[in-house]
Design an enzyme around this catalytic site. Sequence first.
Site, short mmCIF file in Angstrom:
data_model
loop_
_atom_site.label_atom_id
_atom_site.label_comp_id
_atom_site.label_asym_id
_atom_site.label_seq_id
_atom_site.Cartn_x
_atom_site.Cartn_y
_atom_site.Cartn_z
CB ALA A 126 -2.89 -12.20 -3.92
CG HIS A 134 -1.91 -6.55 -9.02
ND1 HIS A 134 -1.44 -5.35 -7.40
CD2 HIS A 134 -2.94 -5.08 -9.01
CE1 HIS A 134 -2.14 -4.77 -7.09
NE2 HIS A 134 -2.87 -3.57 -8.05
CG ASN A 170 1.50 -1.58 -2.62
OD1 ASN A 170 0.12 -1.43 -2.52
ND2 ASN A 170 2.32 -1.31 -2.39
CG LEU A 171 2.47 -5.77 -8.49
CD1 LEU A 171 3.28 -6.30 -9.59
CD2 LEU A 171 1.34 -4.87 -9.33
CB SER A 200 -7.72 -2.34 -1.71
OG SER A 200 -7.31 -0.79 -2.16
CB SER A 201 -2.52 -0.23 -3.34
OG SER A 201 -1.94 -1.05 -4.12
CD GLN A 240 -10.51 0.47 -13.86
OE1 GLN A 240 -9.47 1.23 -13.78
NE2 GLN A 240 -9.22 -0.67 -13.62
O1 PAF Z 1 -6.57 -0.44 -12.11
C1 PAF Z 1 -5.50 0.60 -12.37
O2 PAF Z 1 -4.99 0.22 -11.23
C2 PAF Z 1 -5.59 1.68 -12.28
O3 PAF Z 1 -7.25 2.33 -12.25
C3 PAF Z 1 -4.89 0.95 -13.72
C4 PAF Z 1 -6.47 0.38 -15.11
C5 PAF Z 1 -4.07 0.18 -13.83
C6 PAF Z 1 -4.69 2.44 -14.83
O4 PAF Z 1 -3.58 3.47 -14.06
#
Ligand code: PAF
Length: 276
Positions: free
Chosen positions: A31, A33, A28-29, A181-182, A149
């Site tokens: 901008a 990503h 679900n990309l 964000s998605s 994260q």
């Molecule tokens: O940030 C994300 O989209 C996810 O947490 C990741 C790093 C791809 C792990 O599933």
Amino acid sequence: MKTFTDIIALRNSLSNKQRIAFVPTMGNLHAGHLALIKQAKQLSDCVVASIFVNRLQFLPHEDFDCYPRTFDNDCKLLAELNVNTLFAPNEEILFPTQQEFLLALPSVADTLEGEFRPGFFRGVATIVLKLFNIIQPSLAVFGKKDYQQLHIVREMVRQLNLPVEIIAGETVRAPDGLALSSRNQYLNKAQRLEACNLYQTLLQLKQEIISGRKDFPVLQENATKNLVKRGWKVDYIRIQKRSSLLPAHSDDNDLVILGAAWLDKTRLIDNMEITD
Ligand code: PAF
């Protein structure tokens, strides 16, 4: 762009690559990503992206089943950016048997996001470690939008001596400041208009800290009340030390403000650094 679902074929194709830059995603990309991909491209000729919606990082009541899956469009976007390789395994490939080996994480993983989404970071760290083992990248790019994260992946790499350099990508924001964000697409029109106030609240907090306020618990409380008044349900607004993500004291000055809050059924997170 070559797309692989299979681990052996992927490894064969990557076996002669010297320096792989890796961008893991759940698809679900948007901008945000694409900015990480562009950053990876500047650092290596060989960029590998992955798309895998990782069940291990969702609690039973969370949105695993309805998490937006837009594979064809994602492929188009990645191909347009000349990504060399896409790894898009299904669950049988990554979890041929139940994933019983799971990482034990440090206590920082039980704070902030981890307090409200228990087990989330264990799921993230386990899948990221698996993906690193499969792809064996020299570097991997993670967005600052998911600040905790990024911190936990960095710590995992450091403490487990993984030969991967972790690169941080800046958060990409909509013109009104909302972090991309998605999950933003769950918002209706009115909620989308309101959503930028999480960013605005963090920004105001940042300005108050820069102007000399040191009473962090009071600032956190005021920011929370401000959002609650606007109709948000706040999980947390915290001022932490950037290096450890532990609560900041009044004499600390390398800080990050992190927030998570709900607009009805949609949970948004954001953060803002305050560096020297
Ligand atoms: O940030 C994300 O989209 C996810 O947490 C990741 C790093 C791809 C792990 O599933």
